[in-house]
Design a protein around this motif. Sequence first.
Motif, short mmCIF file in Angstrom:
data_model
loop_
_atom_site.label_atom_id
_atom_site.label_comp_id
_atom_site.label_asym_id
_atom_site.label_seq_id
_atom_site.Cartn_x
_atom_site.Cartn_y
_atom_site.Cartn_z
N ILE A 84 61.14 -6.44 -4.40
CA ILE A 84 59.98 -7.34 -4.36
C ILE A 84 58.92 -6.81 -3.40
O ILE A 84 57.71 -6.97 -3.63
CB ILE A 84 60.42 -8.76 -3.95
CG1 ILE A 84 61.32 -9.35 -5.04
CG2 ILE A 84 59.24 -9.66 -3.69
CD1 ILE A 84 61.91 -10.70 -4.68
N LEU A 85 59.35 -6.16 -2.32
CA LEU A 85 58.41 -5.64 -1.32
C LEU A 85 58.04 -4.18 -1.56
O LEU A 85 57.39 -3.57 -0.71
CB LEU A 85 59.04 -5.78 0.08
CG LEU A 85 59.33 -7.20 0.55
CD1 LEU A 85 59.96 -7.17 1.93
CD2 LEU A 85 58.06 -8.04 0.55
N SER A 86 58.42 -3.63 -2.70
CA SER A 86 58.07 -2.24 -3.00
C SER A 86 56.60 -2.14 -3.36
O SER A 86 55.93 -3.15 -3.57
CB SER A 86 58.96 -1.73 -4.13
OG SER A 86 58.81 -2.54 -5.28
N PRO A 87 56.03 -0.92 -3.44
CA PRO A 87 54.60 -0.75 -3.75
C PRO A 87 54.19 -1.42 -5.05
O PRO A 87 55.01 -1.66 -5.94
CB PRO A 87 54.44 0.78 -3.83
CG PRO A 87 55.52 1.31 -2.95
CD PRO A 87 56.67 0.37 -3.10
N ALA A 88 52.90 -1.70 -5.15
CA ALA A 88 52.39 -2.52 -6.25
C ALA A 88 52.62 -1.90 -7.62
O ALA A 88 52.82 -2.61 -8.60
CB ALA A 88 50.89 -2.78 -6.04
N LYS A 89 52.57 -0.58 -7.71
CA LYS A 89 52.71 0.08 -9.00
C LYS A 89 54.17 0.28 -9.41
O LYS A 89 54.43 0.86 -10.47
CB LYS A 89 51.98 1.42 -8.97
CG LYS A 89 50.48 1.30 -8.78
CD LYS A 89 49.81 2.65 -8.81
CE LYS A 89 48.30 2.52 -8.63
NZ LYS A 89 47.62 3.84 -8.66
N SER A 90 55.09 -0.18 -8.61
CA SER A 90 56.50 0.01 -8.92
C SER A 90 56.92 -0.91 -10.06
O SER A 90 56.64 -2.11 -10.06
CB SER A 90 57.34 -0.27 -7.67
OG SER A 90 58.71 -0.28 -7.98
N ALA A 91 57.63 -0.31 -11.05
CA ALA A 91 58.12 -1.12 -12.18
C ALA A 91 59.21 -2.09 -11.73
O ALA A 91 59.32 -3.20 -12.25
CB ALA A 91 58.64 -0.19 -13.28
N SER A 92 60.02 -1.67 -10.75
CA SER A 92 61.08 -2.55 -10.28
C SER A 92 60.52 -3.79 -9.60
O SER A 92 61.10 -4.88 -9.69
CB SER A 92 61.99 -1.78 -9.31
OG SER A 92 61.27 -1.33 -8.18
N ARG A 93 59.37 -3.66 -8.94
CA ARG A 93 58.75 -4.82 -8.29
C ARG A 93 58.33 -5.85 -9.34
O ARG A 93 58.58 -7.05 -9.19
CB ARG A 93 57.54 -4.38 -7.48
CG ARG A 93 56.72 -5.52 -6.91
CD ARG A 93 55.53 -4.97 -6.12
NE ARG A 93 54.70 -6.04 -5.58
CZ ARG A 93 53.66 -6.57 -6.23
NH1 ARG A 93 53.35 -6.13 -7.43
NH2 ARG A 93 52.96 -7.53 -5.67
N ALA A 94 57.70 -5.39 -10.40
CA ALA A 94 57.25 -6.31 -11.44
C ALA A 94 58.44 -7.01 -12.11
O ALA A 94 58.39 -8.22 -12.37
CB ALA A 94 56.43 -5.55 -12.48
N SER A 95 59.49 -6.26 -12.37
CA SER A 95 60.65 -6.87 -13.02
C SER A 95 61.36 -7.85 -12.09
O SER A 95 61.82 -8.91 -12.53
CB SER A 95 61.62 -5.78 -13.49
OG SER A 95 62.05 -4.97 -12.40
#
Length: 737
Positions: free
Chosen positions: A256-267
Amino acid sequence: MEDDDESETLSSILAELHSSLRRHDGDSPLSEPSILGLQSLLDAAASGDAAFALWDLLAARGLPASALLRPLSASMDVSAPRLSLLAGRVYLSLLLSPSSPLYSLFNPLVFLSLLRSLRPRRTLKPLPSLSDASDAALPEASHDAPAPRRSARKRKPGRSTGSASTSVDQISDLSSLLPRVLELLDSVLCRVRLDNTPDAVKSLVETVAEILSSSSGHQRLPDLCFRVLYRIVSKPEHGDQTTLAVEVLRSLTPMILSPAKSASRASALGFVTEKMVPLAQNNDAVKKALVYLPRFLITKAPEKSELRACAVDSITVIVRAMKQEDQIRFTEYVVKMTQGKPQLRLLAVDLILALLTSLPDPLGVKESGQEFNDKAWGLNCLQALVQRCSDSSPGIRARALTNTAQLLGILTGDSGNSAHLWELIGISNVDFSELLWRRCQDDKAVVRKAALLLITKSTTIMRRPLDDLLLRTLSSACSDPLVTIRKAAVAALSEACRVCPDDRVIPEWLHAVPRLIVDNESSIQQDCENLFLELVFDKISQAAKINFGKDATDLESLLPKGTLRLFEGICDSEVAPCVRKICSSLGKKERIKMSVASSLQNIITASESVWLGSSKPIEKWTAPPGTWQLLSEVSLFTPKAVEWEFLHHHWHLLDKISLEDQGKNSEEGDQSSFMWAGDRVHLLHTISNVSLELPPEPAIELACNLLDRLKNFSMNLSEVNINSFTMCSIIKIISAS
């Protein structure tokens, strides 16, 4: 035939089990053929093609069903990832097989072995690229060609192709095995209970989270992992749901706290907002954990600005999905954060901006019928944000000022909010004006710049005049040693001039901005020219479209607001040289429009008409101060826009007063005579500038008139030089023609 194969497979498996037990070596792993054979039997039984006879055979030989567990556990613990995954698939298939002794087969230790086999460091390895595989195969394909000696020492062509091919096949096999194992695991979680094995649950969550964080490039894995996590939380059979939700949400925090463009953050955010939030609406145990997730994320938020911004965005997304009462409780927590440690205060300042601009109706306008609700949660956030503008930390002061400026622009987009927003945050109060003044005097440049930005934004939005203290501060800031501060101050003061061009603002602007035409920073010089074009020339050009009727009695009411005050300010001895430089620079770049000269002539003519319409003597009339001066500057670059009839008329008009009359008026203290003399000088400048466009006969007449004035000394001392220069210019034109 198939029955014979099944019997042979079962016999082989049982023989291997007996052999292991006879050697008292129950921890030895099953062979891969036995595992594959057992899996084929399980698949056939699951599809209904054949009955699974293993349980009956084990019972007939006096072996418990759990006799399979130790060999399978040993197989899952081997270092070979393929064999361990195959064993894990078999174990899960056994648990799901028809009439399986579930409670005998499910063992926490074996389950932990299964989880170890799923660890991504063993199962998720990147596939070799095609170029790497082709490079590995190249030496074998070209063994007849001479190869470099260094390449021959480092490579063994006969082995490289085979090893590369084997590696690709193994990894591809693993990539297809892991999703199948996760599917089976999800199904098993519907049949077993984990409430008595909290360590197994924790390990399961950690394992699935590791797979999630390493699943980039694998299309099915994220969905399968989230299915498993949701199954863990949604089933009370696996333990206390609050504890389970806490474990799952904590495991997702790094994503959740990963960079904005990270796919894992969006998922991960999608899982929380689309799965966990709906689940929490009807489940108080899950809700208890979910409402504290934003607070937990705050404690884990990074200090670096970009990552902190991503954290703020993630927190806002989660809070926006919650119910209104939970949102309000979180905003109260954020307000309390503004009194905490520096890192929390800085994060709170950013969160307040995000919450006020993301959550609906922050000021309670819609609920209270277009009137502010004194108890609205947004009001407390606004007050906390304004208080941070005086924070002890320069970074927080600057951030609070900048966020307040952004907030003004966003909130006032709603007509209901903009109606009283000025009074709400206290900008109309003396205290806030004093706050802005103090921040403009701050010893940190970043704070001064932010304060200037807030002044600019508030002036644009609220359309209110600034007090004298702030105006003087902006004027002095235009001379700040730092380029960024000068640019920000020029922007703020110019915005005040756009919004409120009155007798207080225009003199400050004229004394502060035009002089920057000689600034050592070229971008500021460019800004100075652009602003002069906009605030002076464009305003004057509007007069070209105005129709001055004969019945007009007030010239100022016919012109754009502040136009006459601009003309008057241009006459100032400190401003005039700067205006001359600006006009020269703009003229050389061909940026002065013809309409400027036309408008100046129109204004002078209208001024005369209004004067005569009031039945006043023409001898007492003077054009608006500064108009002739400005016309003399712009006419050099727009000579075709100046009409000869206009020049001829005003030359005879301004030449009516004799020297004796001027002396008499001067003794009486009449200032109009001095103004006439100055206007004649600027008129002669204008005539000299447009001399190339003069008709021949009027030019000869004017040259003779100027020569007579020189012979008779019938002119003001200030006119001698320009009179001679103009006459020479006209004579040269006449001679050339």
